[in-house]
Design an enzyme around this catalytic site. Structure first.
Site, PDB file in Angstrom:
ATOM      1  N   GLU A 256       0.854  -1.191   0.000  1.00 24.01           N
ATOM      2  CA  GLU A 256       0.000   0.000   0.000  1.00 24.01           C
ATOM      3  C   GLU A 256       0.886   1.236   0.000  1.00 24.01           C
ATOM      4  O   GLU A 256       1.932   1.266   0.674  1.00 24.01           O
ATOM      5  CB  GLU A 256      -0.901   0.032   1.237  1.00 24.01           C
ATOM      6  CG  GLU A 256      -1.638   1.376   1.344  1.00 24.01           C
ATOM      7  CD  GLU A 256      -2.808   1.385   2.301  1.00 24.01           C
ATOM      8  OE1 GLU A 256      -2.805   0.584   3.242  1.00 24.01           O
ATOM      9  OE2 GLU A 256      -3.717   2.214   2.092  1.00 24.01           O
ATOM     10  N   ASN A 584     -12.440  -2.709   0.569  1.00 23.95           N
ATOM     11  CA  ASN A 584     -11.380  -2.855   1.563  1.00 23.95           C
ATOM     12  C   ASN A 584     -11.953  -2.601   2.944  1.00 23.95           C
ATOM     13  O   ASN A 584     -12.330  -1.478   3.238  1.00 23.95           O
ATOM     14  CB  ASN A 584     -10.255  -1.854   1.300  1.00 23.95           C
ATOM     15  CG  ASN A 584      -9.271  -1.813   2.451  1.00 23.95           C
ATOM     16  OD1 ASN A 584      -8.591  -2.798   2.731  1.00 23.95           O
ATOM     17  ND2 ASN A 584      -9.198  -0.686   3.145  1.00 23.95           N
ATOM     18  N   GLU A 585     -12.046  -3.617   3.732  1.00 26.44           N
ATOM     19  CA  GLU A 585     -12.531  -3.532   5.111  1.00 26.44           C
ATOM     20  C   GLU A 585     -13.599  -2.445   5.290  1.00 26.44           C
ATOM     21  O   GLU A 585     -13.554  -1.645   6.228  1.00 26.44           O
ATOM     22  CB  GLU A 585     -11.389  -3.341   6.105  1.00 26.44           C
ATOM     23  CG  GLU A 585     -10.548  -2.113   5.981  1.00 26.44           C
ATOM     24  CD  GLU A 585      -9.556  -1.965   7.157  1.00 26.44           C
ATOM     25  OE1 GLU A 585      -9.564  -0.892   7.764  1.00 26.44           O
ATOM     26  OE2 GLU A 585      -8.801  -2.905   7.461  1.00 26.44           O
TER      27      GLU A 585
HETATM   28  O1  AHR Z   1      -2.419  -1.453   6.629  1.00 24.39           O
HETATM   29  C1  AHR Z   1      -2.767  -0.148   6.994  1.00 24.39           C
HETATM   30  C2  AHR Z   1      -4.259   0.100   6.912  1.00 24.39           C
HETATM   31  O2  AHR Z   1      -4.924  -0.745   7.794  1.00 24.39           O
HETATM   32  C3  AHR Z   1      -4.896  -0.211   5.602  1.00 24.39           C
HETATM   33  O3  AHR Z   1      -4.833   0.829   4.714  1.00 24.39           O
HETATM   34  C4  AHR Z   1      -6.325  -0.452   5.960  1.00 24.39           C
HETATM   35  O4  AHR Z   1      -6.944  -1.347   5.095  1.00 24.39           O
HETATM   36  C5  AHR Z   1      -6.243  -0.922   7.381  1.00 24.39           C
HETATM   37  O5  AHR Z   1      -7.066  -0.179   8.199  1.00 24.39           O
END
Ligand code: AHR
Length: 855
Positions: A256, A584-585
């Site tokens: 990321e 994503n989550e």
């Molecule tokens: O890994 C860091 C962050 O943690 C990511 O961007 C997110 O998906 C999670 O909250």
């Protein structure tokens, strides 16, 4: 004498000292009073006589508001709780004093709460004190609220999805808010409930306490916890007859752009703000220096440096620098990302778009300079009348860690410049617009089977406008559309989808792009009033088309619209994209569900060959986890992405997490996890061993857990928004953590078959058994067996390995990580041993051992 280790988790509801114990009352009453009240969250007290009240769990919060950004913005004001249709509990509350929204949610048991809805209202200045009532006759919930002017309004719902248009109401609802004395007058609502309701609330609280205690298990208490413990004997007997196929994609990485992972990190560009596109909004206007000229400065007399945007190189990159030089000598310089690191004798490629705005076209000197060492390299380029990309190369005469790039016009005139770039020629695999070689190699050395990118939160963005759009990240660099990075900096998009795909190919890993599910981050601060929001429905078709186009870009024939663009970028062959993550989550709301289902169905129809990965929220439990998995079951989503960042104690005590998963449902991708120490968010041997221990359980469950990736992967020292990370770096050094070596040992030693075994221990204590873990896998292509053994005890474990009919051939490679749990720089040591079968192996205290041999 050997004992089987005690079952890992037997949930005994421990009784905690403190309040009267609701589950200990002899001659239990049939019913009691429950009082619900606010403590920035919904809290309960109980009483038999309505006079003497006992807070349940000393004021434990059973429901929190999820509206708003992190921390203090998540407020619950005036919660109002009732029992409605068929006995379901419904709670409303007001969110803040500005938003024309309120919150509403429901629960069957007062403990587990469903998704929260935040309906907008169209009447009233704001929403204060929403009171919910159930109207049995019309089978509807009626919500009455007041506003800042003291007027009353009403809205109604049957299903919590559709809310009627608000209308004015002549008076407040029948508000049954009362007050009890809990040391101070405490407003709330009375409810008469059956006694088991109270007992279950107390149990739920105790369960939380029990888990908190487990999660706090740490090696720093081991001297006490394992006082008197002598060496433990273990016997591991392989049961090859029970071998089962497991995923050969288990070990991957998640990249990321967080912690300066891309610009200033893996992306090898050395000039910061090369396109003059940094904006105040990148940092939410908190840093007045973070603007188009960040990283640049002009020195010299009779010269000015301004930013312009008339007739730019490309509309997606609208700003450029103008230096107006009255007398030669002025110099525009860029200090890179914390200085520019250079290596003597290596080649650095300079390029820039330049244009002479006034004066005759003149020469410009480009040089690499260091305060102490002076000019390390220079070259001359000729300016032109129209925008033209100018290129050249520079070879520094000395090493430097903090050099700068200087641009020095050699004649008076007005010079425009944009996309000013300096790249080391030696990038990873020599790629153009490539990656920093040492960092990329360190990542490649993990031997990941896949790469998830570009986020994380970065993928779904802070607000709808900040959702990552892959199309903005491809094509010529000057045409890419830079954006704010929600981690508080800027994305040039120089490391874009083409480069991600290329990197995956270069390291033999499958690309796993993550696309937002039509909703931004649940904690978005921009747009949506501090809440998720979603792409407007009328824009969803185009949004879905963009996702379908991504498959064409990656895999399509060179004659297709998007395949042609890939070929133009230098890769006519397909990238063989097989996976796409959607979401994503995310917070699993109705807004999410609607959009996710649309994307999922359309993508599945257009590309049934693509494995879609869904999302199960940010935690290993709770509303989003439950709701995410319910969508997975409904749609039969092939793989679900789970995330959890936990303490070593959690990983030690939850090794059976996937043992319980239903094998007929979706597979799991543990997309983000890390063990970190409470408080410091640091890693050490203890966290690394906790991860190694837990990874044995992923291999054991490799029939249901098909992928995993630690997070975050890399972090630049001094620019870290998230700790811990797997690999730290600065401009010259790469510093892998001990956890990195655990990932590497698993990455290099994964298999495609799991061989079960039986473990017998000379000590039957439960806390001893759960600190020893093993996993035995076979890699079919090499016909090699890999044994992983973890000892998280303060004593050594004498292990006998009974391979049964399996015979090790030749020497065994043994790799061991061991030391004191608090050590932060433990590295693996590899040796060769002779293993026969039925051998005795001593596992040192606090160690991870990997054995690998041919069979
Ligand atoms: O890994 C860091 C962050 O943690 C990511 O961007 C997110 O998906 C999670 O909250």
């Amino acid at each position: 004498m050997f004992f089987k280790p005690a079952k890992l988790i037997t949930l005994a509801f421990l009784l905690f000292a403190g309040n009267a114990h609701a589950d200990q009352i002899s001659n239990e009453p049939d019913s009691a009073y429950l009082f619900s009240y606010n403590s920035n969250g919904l809290t309960y007290a109980w009483s038999l006589d309505k006079q003497n009240w006992t807070p349940i769990g000393k004021g434990h919060i059973f429901l929190k508001s999820d509206y708003g950004r992190w921390g203090s913005q998540k407020k619950m004001n005036s919660p109002y709780l009732i029992q409605g249709r068929n006995g379901e509990w419904v709670c409303t509350w007001n969110l803040n004093d500005e938003t024309p929204q309120f919150a509403i949610t429901r629960s069957a048991d007062l403990i587990n709460w469903g998704p929260q809805f935040y309906p907008y209202v169209t009447l009233g200045k704001n929403v204060l004190q929403p009171v919910v009532q159930y109207d049995q006759a019309s089978d509807q919930y009626v919500i009455t609220y007041t506003d800042a002017d003291g007027k009353y309004f009403q809205t109604k719902t049957k299903d919590f999805k559709q809310f009627s248009k608000a209308v004015t109401s002549s008076a407040a609802a029948q508000n049954s808010t009362s007050s009890i004395n809990l040391g101070k007058p405490t407003p709330g609502q009375y409810h008469r409930v059956a006694w088991p309701v109270i007992a279950n609330l107390q149990k739920a609280y105790e369960q939380v306490q029990y888990h908190n205690k487990q999660n706090s298990e740490s090696t720093k208490d081991d001297a006490q916890r394992f006082a008197g413990l002598k060496q433990v004997d273990a016997k591991i007997t392989l049961q090859p007859a029970g071998a089962k196929p497991i995923s050969d994609m288990l070990m991957g990485i998640f990249f990321e752009d967080i912690n300066y992972a891309a610009d200033g990190g893996l992306y090898a560009e050395l000039v910061q703000n090369r396109g003059f596109e940094y904006r105040l909004s990148d940092r939410q206007y908190r840093d007045k220096n973070w603007n188009n000229s960040f990283g640049w400065s002009l020195k010299g007399e009779q010269a000015t440096f301004t930013i312009d945007s008339v007739a730019a190189v490309h509309p997606n990159n609208p700003h450029y620098a103008v230096i107006d030089v009255q007398k030669p000598g002025a110099v525009l310089s860029n200090t890179g990302f914390d200085g520019i690191a250079l290596k003597k004798g290596e080649t650095y490629n300079f390029s820039a778009f330049m244009k002479q705005l006034a004066g005759t076209t003149a020469e410009v000197e480009i040089r690499l300079v260091n305060d102490k060492l002076g000019i390390l390299a220079k070259l001359k380029v000729k300016n032109s009348k129209d925008w033209k990309q100018i290129k050249g190369s520079l070879k520094p005469s000395a090493d430097a860690t903090d050099a700068r790039l200087e641009i020095r016009p050699l004649a008076a005139g007005k010079y425009a410049m944009d996309m000013v770039s300096l790249f080391p020629q030696k990038t990873f695999k020599g790629r153009n617009n490539g990656l920093r070689a040492d960092l990329a190699q360190t990542i490649a050395d993990i031997h990941p089977r896949f790469v998830r990118f570009p986020g994380g939160c970065l993928a779904h963005g802070d607000g709808i406008d900040n959702i990552y759009k892959w199309k903005n990240s491809i094509g010529p660099l000057e045409s890419r559309k830079p954006d704010r990075n929600l981690w508080g900096y800027h994305q040039t998009m120089g490391l874009g989808y083409f480069e991600y795909f290329q990197f995956c190919e270069d390291i033999g890993a499958a690309p796993v792009p993550v696309i937002a599910a039509g909703v931004p981050c649940q904690n978005s601060g921009t747009g949506g009033g501090g809440q998720q929001g979603g792409i407007p429905m009328e824009e969803m078709d185009q949004y879905i088309q963009d996702i379908i186009d991504l498959v064409e870009y990656a895999n399509g024939d060179v004659h297709t619209t998007w395949g042609k663009k890939r070929a133009a970028a230098g890769h006519p062959q397909p990238f063989n994209l097989k996976y796409i993550g959607i979401g994503n989550e995310d917070q699993i709301t109705e807004v999410f569900r609607e959009r996710f289902v649309m994307i999922y169905k359309a993508l599945r129809k257009a590309h049934p060959e693509i494995t879609i990965i869904g999302t199960a929220g940010p935690f290993f439990e709770g509303t989003d986890y439950v709701e995410g998995w319910s969508i997975a079951s409904e749609l039969n989503i092939p793989v679900m992405d789970e995330h959890y960042y936990q303490s070593p104690g959690w990983f030690i005590n939850n090794q059976d997490f996937y043992d319980k998963y239903d094998r007929t449902k979706s597979k799991v991708y543990l997309g983000e996890y890390a063990a970190s120490l409470p408080g410091g968010n640091k890693t050490n041997l203890e966290t690394a061993l906790a991860e190694a221990l837990y990874l044995t359980s992923l291999e054991r469950n490799g029939d249901v857990v098909s992928m995993s990736s630690y997070a975050p992967l890399i972090a630049k020292e001094g620019h870290t928004q998230w700790n811990p990370d797997l690999i730290y770096f600065n401009n010259t050094d790469v510093k892998p953590t001990t956890g990195y070596y655990v990932q590497q040992l698993y990455g290099r030693n994964s298999g495609d078959q799991y061989i079960p075994a039986q473990l017998s221990l000379s000590n039957e204590q439960e806390n001893v058994g759960k600190r020893i873990a093993y996993s035995i896998v076979k890699e079919s292509k090499s016909n090699e067996l890999i044994v992983k053994l973890i000892n998280l005890l303060p004593v050594s474990v004498n292990t006998t390995l009974d391979f049964g009919p399996i015979k090790p051939i030749g020497t065994t490679i043994k790799t061991e990580l061991s030391g004191q749990p608090s050590e932060r720089t433990v590295r693996p040591i590899t040796s060769q041993i002779n293993l026969q079968g039925n051998d005795l192996l001593q596992l040192p205290a606090y160690s991870f051992t990997v054995l690998r041999f041919k069979i």
